[in-house]
Design a protein around this motif. Structure first.
Motif, PDB file in Angstrom:
ATOM      1  N   LYS A  87       0.818  -1.202   0.000  1.00  0.00           N
ATOM      2  CA  LYS A  87       0.000   0.000   0.000  1.00  0.00           C
ATOM      3  C   LYS A  87       0.858   1.262   0.000  1.00  0.00           C
ATOM      4  CE  LYS A  87      -3.711   2.552   0.341  1.00  0.00           C
ATOM      5  NZ  LYS A  87      -4.611   2.749  -0.823  1.00  0.00           N
ATOM      6  N   GLU A  88       1.922   1.260   0.819  1.00  0.00           N
ATOM      7  CA  GLU A  88       2.745   2.460   0.913  1.00  0.00           C
ATOM      8  C   GLU A  88       3.516   2.757  -0.374  1.00  0.00           C
ATOM      9  OE1 GLU A  88       4.846  -0.784   3.455  1.00  0.00           O
ATOM     10  OE2 GLU A  88       2.802  -0.196   2.881  1.00  0.00           O
ATOM     11  N   ARG A  89       3.679   1.745  -1.233  1.00  0.00           N
ATOM     12  CA  ARG A  89       4.372   1.988  -2.499  1.00  0.00           C
ATOM     13  C   ARG A  89       3.511   2.756  -3.495  1.00  0.00           C
ATOM     14  NH1 ARG A  89       7.397  -3.806  -3.379  1.00  0.00           N
ATOM     15  NH2 ARG A  89       9.126  -3.429  -1.936  1.00  0.00           N
ATOM     16  N   GLU A  90       2.218   2.876  -3.234  1.00  0.00           N
ATOM     17  CA  GLU A  90       1.379   3.683  -4.125  1.00  0.00           C
ATOM     18  C   GLU A  90       1.761   5.157  -4.055  1.00  0.00           C
ATOM     19  OE1 GLU A  90      -2.474   2.551  -5.366  1.00  0.00           O
ATOM     20  OE2 GLU A  90      -2.744   1.292  -3.591  1.00  0.00           O
ATOM     21  N   ARG A  91       2.443   5.536  -2.985  1.00  0.00           N
ATOM     22  CA  ARG A  91       2.993   6.887  -2.913  1.00  0.00           C
ATOM     23  C   ARG A  91       4.163   7.038  -3.883  1.00  0.00           C
ATOM     24  NH1 ARG A  91       7.394   8.348  -0.332  1.00  0.00           N
ATOM     25  NH2 ARG A  91       7.450   6.383   0.814  1.00  0.00           N
ATOM     26  N   ILE A  92       4.863   5.928  -4.137  1.00  0.00           N
ATOM     27  CA  ILE A  92       6.039   5.952  -5.003  1.00  0.00           C
ATOM     28  C   ILE A  92       5.649   5.847  -6.472  1.00  0.00           C
ATOM     29  CG2 ILE A  92       8.118   4.643  -5.634  1.00  0.00           C
ATOM     30  CD1 ILE A  92       8.312   3.824  -2.682  1.00  0.00           C
ATOM     31  N   GLY A  93       4.704   4.949  -6.771  1.00  0.00           N
ATOM     32  CA  GLY A  93       4.380   4.702  -8.167  1.00  0.00           C
ATOM     33  C   GLY A  93       2.997   4.135  -8.374  1.00  0.00           C
ATOM     34  N   VAL A  94       2.745   3.687  -9.608  1.00  0.00           N
ATOM     35  CA  VAL A  94       1.414   3.284 -10.057  1.00  0.00           C
ATOM     36  C   VAL A  94       1.431   1.813 -10.463  1.00  0.00           C
ATOM     37  CG1 VAL A  94      -0.367   3.682 -11.807  1.00  0.00           C
ATOM     38  CG2 VAL A  94       0.930   5.612 -10.861  1.00  0.00           C
ATOM     39  N   TYR A  95       0.499   1.046  -9.907  1.00  0.00           N
ATOM     40  CA  TYR A  95       0.298  -0.348 -10.278  1.00  0.00           C
ATOM     41  C   TYR A  95      -0.824  -0.456 -11.303  1.00  0.00           C
ATOM     42  CZ  TYR A  95       2.873  -1.726  -6.007  1.00  0.00           C
ATOM     43  OH  TYR A  95       3.819  -1.900  -5.028  1.00  0.00           O
ATOM     44  N   PRO A  96      -0.871  -1.552 -12.068  1.00  0.00           N
ATOM     45  CA  PRO A  96      -2.043  -1.769 -12.924  1.00  0.00           C
ATOM     46  C   PRO A  96      -3.272  -2.012 -12.053  1.00  0.00           C
ATOM     47  CG  PRO A  96      -0.661  -3.731 -12.882  1.00  0.00           C
ATOM     48  CD  PRO A  96       0.108  -2.656 -12.175  1.00  0.00           C
ATOM     49  N   LYS A  97      -4.379  -1.436 -12.447  1.00  0.00           N
ATOM     50  CA  LYS A  97      -5.603  -1.537 -11.652  1.00  0.00           C
ATOM     51  C   LYS A  97      -6.750  -2.069 -12.503  1.00  0.00           C
ATOM     52  CE  LYS A  97      -4.060   0.295  -7.753  1.00  0.00           C
ATOM     53  NZ  LYS A  97      -4.575   1.578  -7.219  1.00  0.00           N
ATOM     54  N   THR A  98      -7.715  -2.710 -11.823  1.00  0.00           N
ATOM     55  CA  THR A  98      -8.950  -3.132 -12.462  1.00  0.00           C
ATOM     56  C   THR A  98      -9.899  -1.941 -12.536  1.00  0.00           C
ATOM     57  OG1 THR A  98      -9.935  -3.783 -10.357  1.00  0.00           O
ATOM     58  CG2 THR A  98      -8.673  -5.470 -11.551  1.00  0.00           C
ATOM     59  N   ALA A  99     -11.038  -2.138 -13.185  1.00  0.00           N
ATOM     60  CA  ALA A  99     -12.007  -1.047 -13.333  1.00  0.00           C
ATOM     61  C   ALA A  99     -12.515  -0.539 -11.992  1.00  0.00           C
ATOM     62  CB  ALA A  99     -13.179  -1.510 -14.198  1.00  0.00           C
ATOM     63  N   ASP A 100     -12.524  -1.414 -10.986  1.00  0.00           N
ATOM     64  CA  ASP A 100     -13.017  -0.988  -9.670  1.00  0.00           C
ATOM     65  C   ASP A 100     -11.901  -0.491  -8.755  1.00  0.00           C
ATOM     66  OD1 ASP A 100     -11.745  -3.338  -9.074  1.00  0.00           O
ATOM     67  OD2 ASP A 100     -13.494  -4.357  -8.217  1.00  0.00           O
ATOM     68  N   GLY A 101     -10.692  -0.325  -9.294  1.00  0.00           N
ATOM     69  CA  GLY A 101      -9.611   0.275  -8.520  1.00  0.00           C
ATOM     70  C   GLY A 101      -8.732  -0.688  -7.759  1.00  0.00           C
ATOM     71  N   ALA A 102      -8.962  -1.993  -7.901  1.00  0.00           N
ATOM     72  CA  ALA A 102      -8.124  -2.978  -7.223  1.00  0.00           C
ATOM     73  C   ALA A 102      -6.868  -3.256  -8.054  1.00  0.00           C
ATOM     74  CB  ALA A 102      -8.894  -4.274  -7.011  1.00  0.00           C
ATOM     75  N   VAL A 103      -5.786  -3.639  -7.393  1.00  0.00           N
ATOM     76  CA  VAL A 103      -4.571  -4.022  -8.116  1.00  0.00           C
ATOM     77  C   VAL A 103      -4.886  -5.239  -8.975  1.00  0.00           C
ATOM     78  CG1 VAL A 103      -2.162  -4.729  -7.889  1.00  0.00           C
ATOM     79  CG2 VAL A 103      -3.138  -3.096  -6.288  1.00  0.00           C
ATOM     80  N   ASP A 104      -4.393  -5.231 -10.223  1.00  0.00           N
ATOM     81  CA  ASP A 104      -4.764  -6.239 -11.212  1.00  0.00           C
ATOM     82  C   ASP A 104      -3.640  -7.266 -11.412  1.00  0.00           C
ATOM     83  OD1 ASP A 104      -5.689  -7.721 -13.306  1.00  0.00           O
ATOM     84  OD2 ASP A 104      -5.930  -6.050 -14.698  1.00  0.00           O
ATOM     85  N   PRO A 105      -3.727  -8.437 -10.768  1.00  0.00           N
ATOM     86  CA  PRO A 105      -2.658  -9.435 -10.897  1.00  0.00           C
ATOM     87  C   PRO A 105      -2.565 -10.044 -12.291  1.00  0.00           C
ATOM     88  CG  PRO A 105      -4.499 -10.347  -9.669  1.00  0.00           C
ATOM     89  CD  PRO A 105      -4.792  -8.893  -9.859  1.00  0.00           C
ATOM     90  N   THR A 106      -3.604  -9.902 -13.125  1.00  0.00           N
ATOM     91  CA  THR A 106      -3.531 -10.449 -14.480  1.00  0.00           C
ATOM     92  C   THR A 106      -2.552  -9.662 -15.345  1.00  0.00           C
ATOM     93  OG1 THR A 106      -5.325  -9.097 -15.433  1.00  0.00           O
ATOM     94  CG2 THR A 106      -5.955 -11.133 -14.301  1.00  0.00           C
ATOM     95  N   ARG A 107      -2.137  -8.481 -14.858  1.00  0.00           N
ATOM     96  CA  ARG A 107      -1.179  -7.674 -15.613  1.00  0.00           C
ATOM     97  C   ARG A 107       0.148  -7.527 -14.867  1.00  0.00           C
ATOM     98  NH1 ARG A 107      -4.236  -2.478 -17.840  1.00  0.00           N
ATOM     99  NH2 ARG A 107      -5.040  -2.345 -15.722  1.00  0.00           N
TER     100      ARG A 107
END
Length: 280
Positions: free
Chosen positions: A109-129
């Motif tokens: 969670k704290e790394r979201e301050r550092i950068g951007v993860y792939p997300k699903t349409a509902d805003g969850a981190v997307d492990p398929t990517r």
């Protein structure tokens, strides 16, 4: 002409002396007038995902993730610059926007301050990517009383568990109430384990294996405990500066990673790396 001859001679001497090449390497394909993206990754090896130690990159056999990114550059027609830094330095470069992304980053969670993860349409981190999934294991000395059954960790006595500084497993262990002592690199942590300064060492399976292989005699009594301590997806973490500057391209990067992972040709490349490692 004279400058080129001198430069060639200097490179030849450097090769003979085993001097590492420059910290920066570029994949062969270049695309005039297209964006350039700088991605960073560690100076330690994580076979087969990235090979070799230090700052140099051998593009003849760089590792599976480097092959994936080289294909990504070709598909999106973007120029890629790949550089190697210690992990925490790489995170800093992404946070400040000096680099456009870092791999491999598990979700914190704290790394979201550092950068951007792939997300699903509902805003969850997307492990398929994600780029791939890998596991942390506990490593102990042969005959150690430390036990891990997938739920409970016991036998530590009054010693901490070692882990690499900046890695997500540090927080995972602390959340379990386990005392942790961090070290900068894998070799340092293994030496602590052999010296009896830590009860166990939690490390990514491939990275621990690569570090052990550098001195098999010194680490002959280091064994891996089953089952895995934790398995998780690992991502290309993009900088906020890049994602804000070109959100469409950032999204295309994530989507193309998933497409390449599903491509049978890339899956065959993964099998080639596995076969080469098995033959050693």
């Amino acid at each position: 002409m004279r400058y080129g001859l001198i430069a060639g001679l200097l490179l030849a001497v450097a090769a003979l002396l085993g001097v590492s090449g420059p910290a920066k390497a570029e994949p062969p394909a270049t695309f005039a007038g297209r964006p350039t993206l700088t991605f960073v990754y560690e100076t330690e090896a994580n076979p087969p995902r990235y090979l070799g130690k230090g700052t140099a990159i051998n593009w003849d056999r760089p590792g599976l993730t480097l092959d994936l990114l080289r294909e990504l550059g070709s598909r999106l027609q973007v120029n890629l610059v790949l550089e190697r830094f210690p992990w925490n330095r790489g995170l800093y470069l992404v946070e400040t926007g000096e680099a456009d992304g870092i791999f491999h980053a598990s979700y914190k969670k704290e790394r979201e301050r550092i950068g951007v993860y792939p997300k699903t349409a509902d805003g969850a981190v997307d492990p398929t990517r994600a780029i791939f999934t890998q596991a942390y294991y506990l490593h102990v000395l042969r005959g150690s009383p430390v036990r891990w059954d997938g739920t409970t960790l016991s036998g530590l006595g009054d010693k901490p568990v070692g882990a690499t500084a900046g890695y997500s497993v540090v927080g995972d262990l602390e959340a379990m109430g386990v005392p942790v002592e961090t070290g900068k690199i894998q070799g340092l942590n293994l030496n602590k384990l052999v010296a009896g300064r830590i009860a166990a060492y939690a490390e990514l399976e491939n990275m621990a294996a690569a570090a052990i292989a550098t001195d098999a005699a010194a680490y002959a009594d280091v064994v891996k405990l089953e089952p895995p301590l934790i398995a998780k997806p690992y991502y290309l973490l993009l900088s906020h500066a890049f994602a804000d500057r070109d959100p469409a391209l950032a999204e295309a990067v994530f989507e193309t990673i998933a497409e390449i992972n599903a491509d049978p040709a890339f899956q065959a490349r993964a099998s080639d790396y596995a076969a080469a490692d098995a033959s050693r």
